[in-house]
Write a protein that holds these residues in place. Structure first.
Motif, mmCIF file in Angstrom:
data_model
loop_
_atom_site.group_PDB
_atom_site.id
_atom_site.type_symbol
_atom_site.label_atom_id
_atom_site.label_comp_id
_atom_site.label_asym_id
_atom_site.label_seq_id
_atom_site.Cartn_x
_atom_site.Cartn_y
_atom_site.Cartn_z
ATOM 1 N N LEU B 2 0.849 -1.216 0.142
ATOM 2 C CA LEU B 2 -0.077 -0.111 -0.096
ATOM 3 C C LEU B 2 0.841 1.265 0.019
ATOM 4 N N ALA B 3 2.084 0.961 0.803
ATOM 5 C CA ALA B 3 2.951 2.323 0.896
ATOM 6 C C ALA B 3 3.315 2.661 -0.505
ATOM 7 N N LEU B 4 3.901 1.570 -1.314
ATOM 8 C CA LEU B 4 4.510 1.718 -2.610
ATOM 9 C C LEU B 4 3.490 2.300 -3.569
ATOM 10 N N ILE B 5 2.201 1.837 -3.495
ATOM 11 C CA ILE B 5 1.389 2.453 -4.313
ATOM 12 C C ILE B 5 1.023 4.069 -4.050
ATOM 13 N N GLY B 6 1.108 4.313 -2.737
ATOM 14 C CA GLY B 6 1.049 5.791 -2.471
ATOM 15 C C GLY B 6 2.339 6.522 -2.786
ATOM 16 N N ARG B 7 3.267 6.141 -2.682
ATOM 17 C CA ARG B 7 4.341 6.633 -3.173
ATOM 18 C C ARG B 7 4.346 6.583 -4.756
ATOM 19 N N ALA B 8 3.868 6.005 -5.579
ATOM 20 C CA ALA B 8 3.816 5.914 -6.993
ATOM 21 C C ALA B 8 2.666 7.055 -7.485
ATOM 22 N N ALA B 9 1.868 7.100 -6.632
ATOM 23 C CA ALA B 9 0.671 8.154 -6.678
ATOM 24 C C ALA B 9 1.347 9.593 -6.601
ATOM 25 N N LEU B 10 2.139 9.525 -5.531
ATOM 26 C CA LEU B 10 2.876 11.017 -5.128
ATOM 27 C C LEU B 10 3.796 11.231 -6.148
ATOM 28 N N PHE B 11 4.750 10.197 -6.857
ATOM 29 C CA PHE B 11 5.557 10.567 -7.756
ATOM 30 C C PHE B 11 4.981 10.890 -9.167
ATOM 31 N N VAL B 37 9.948 5.160 -7.586
ATOM 32 C CA VAL B 37 9.545 4.246 -6.610
ATOM 33 C C VAL B 37 10.374 3.261 -6.001
ATOM 34 N N ALA B 38 11.258 2.828 -7.184
ATOM 35 C CA ALA B 38 12.250 1.651 -6.833
ATOM 36 C C ALA B 38 13.374 2.349 -6.085
ATOM 37 N N THR B 39 13.888 3.459 -6.364
ATOM 38 C CA THR B 39 14.739 4.159 -5.642
ATOM 39 C C THR B 39 14.422 4.316 -4.324
ATOM 40 N N SER B 40 13.114 5.098 -4.084
ATOM 41 C CA SER B 40 12.762 5.188 -2.974
ATOM 42 C C SER B 40 12.598 3.951 -1.901
ATOM 43 N N ALA B 41 12.191 2.895 -2.364
ATOM 44 C CA ALA B 41 12.026 1.563 -1.590
ATOM 45 C C ALA B 41 13.411 1.182 -1.148
ATOM 46 N N TRP B 42 14.466 1.474 -2.093
ATOM 47 C CA TRP B 42 15.565 1.029 -1.606
ATOM 48 C C TRP B 42 16.347 2.031 -0.473
ATOM 49 N N LEU B 43 16.106 3.374 -0.917
ATOM 50 C CA LEU B 43 16.933 4.180 0.002
ATOM 51 C C LEU B 43 16.051 4.540 1.487
ATOM 52 N N TRP B 44 14.619 4.381 1.379
ATOM 53 C CA TRP B 44 13.875 4.456 2.602
ATOM 54 C C TRP B 44 12.812 3.512 2.436
ATOM 55 N N PRO B 45 13.207 2.179 2.990
ATOM 56 C CA PRO B 45 12.077 1.103 3.129
ATOM 57 C C PRO B 45 10.906 1.761 3.793
ATOM 58 N N PRO B 46 9.669 1.130 3.202
ATOM 59 C CA PRO B 46 8.372 1.924 3.942
ATOM 60 C C PRO B 46 8.305 1.379 5.269
#
Lengths: 94, 163, 107
Positions: B2-11, B37-46
């Protein structure tokens, strides 16, 4: 009107830059990095409106983005080399 | 997830603003959003920190209002015919855990009325205060609480000192 | 000129006014720390008013958001740079001025 405001801000920037470049300490000279990040960006935004040029908005964006990185690098590097005697005090004192 | 979908929407929203709404750029935009989204998941895990939406709103309102106050206040000082300042360097004991919260607090305080952050100590933040009568502890604590609310962080109890 | 355009124009003037105040602060404040306050707060507020004023005059919502995004990035840049300058100045032993009266003020 935006072009006049841009000219006004440019005058502001020149006065401020001239002042900080004389500045009594090295730290004062570093203030130039802040001036570009705010006044410089504002001038670009106003020119973007005045000249109806979308590219200038992108320029302002990149300017703002790079201001953080360039400013940090500038503050770290430019300030390091000049007074070797003082560089031991570079680390926080406590 | 869910967090990743939220980030995708933000980006995606970010891309929409950057492209100024131009529909023909969405091909590049889609690739950029996926990479972001991939970079953010790597640098800042949800899992580590979660932004709270209501906390974000409270932070924005606080921040905007305080930056207007800060700008007006310093502008008035600068324009006052008889300039009188009594600056000092103060130590502010941090109750936020080390990490993103402290950095955000330091950045926020630099933009708020009368304070500029000037370095972290072990568990404190040094602040340059433009006029010592202007800045009260309560304002600083309010900023700390708003940052904690935004990132969903617990504040350490003020009485506890040392381990 | 519509009402929103007029408000946008007014915000641009207010922004320019803050930049002027920031520059005056820069020239009058006693040391680098105080000058940081003038640049990090007053100039940023000036930029905020200019970005907002232009956003009100923008053709689309996306363009308006982009203008505000520029402001956000500039805020982040200012906060970071002023932190670095203040920290280094303290570490270098540049003493902050403790008291400043008006010119000719006995204080």
């Amino acid at each position: 009107m935006p072009e006049w405001l841009a000219a006004f801000l440019l005058a502001n920037l020149l006065v401020a830059l001239r002042w900080v470049m004389r500045g009594p300490t090295q730290a004062d000279r570093m203030l130039a990095a802040l001036l570009f990040g705010t006044t410089g960006v504002a001038i670009l935004l106003l020119l973007h409106e005045a000249m109806a040029s979308p590219a200038l908005l992108d320029a302002a964006l990149v300017f703002a983005l790079l201001a953080a990185i360039a400013g940090a690098a500038f503050a770290q590097r430019a300030w390091r080399d000049e007074t070797p005697a003082a560089s031991e005090a570079d680390h926080d004192r406590d | 997830m869910l967090a990743l979908i939220g980030r995708a929407a933000l980006f995606a929203g970010l891309w929409w603003a950057l492209a100024e709404g131009a529909a023909r750029d969405w091909g590049v935009g889609l690739v950029s959003v996926v990479l972001a989204v991939a970079t953010s998941a790597w640098l800042w895990p949800p899992t580590t920190t979660r932004l709270s939406p209501s906390g974000l709103l409270r932070f924005l309102v606080f921040f905007l209002w305080q930056s207007v106050r800060g700008g007006v206040l310093v502008a008035r000082l600068a324009l006052h015919p008889r300039l009188r300042l009594r600056p000092e360097v103060r130590r502010f004991r941090l109750r936020l855990p080390p990490g993103a919260g402290r950095v955000l607090l330091a950045d926020t305080l630099s933009l708020l009325p009368g304070t500029v952050s000037a370095g972290f100590g072990e568990d404190d933040l040094r602040l340059h205060v433009l006029d010592r009568d202007l800045v009260v502890e309560a304002d600083l604590r309010a900023a700390e609480a708003v940052v904690a609310g935004l990132l969903g962080l617990e504040l350490e109890r003020p009485e506890v000192t040392g381990a | 000129m519509t009402g929103i355009d007029a408000i946008g124009a007014a915000l641009l003037w207010i922004g320019a006014g803050f930049f002027l105040a920031g520059t005056i602060g820069l020239l009058r404040f006693p040391d680098v720390y105080a000058r940081l306050h003038a640049l990090a707060k007053v100039d940023n507020l000036g930029l905020g008013f200019i970005a907002l004023g232009l956003a009100l005059r923008a053709d689309s919502l996306a363009s308006a958001l982009k203008l505000l995004l520029v402001w956000l990035l500039a805020l982040f840049a200012s906060a970071t740079i002023s932190y670095l300058i203040a920290r280094r100045a303290l570490a270098r032993g540049i003493e902050p001025v403790a008291e400043m009266g008006a010119d000719g003020d006995q204080r």
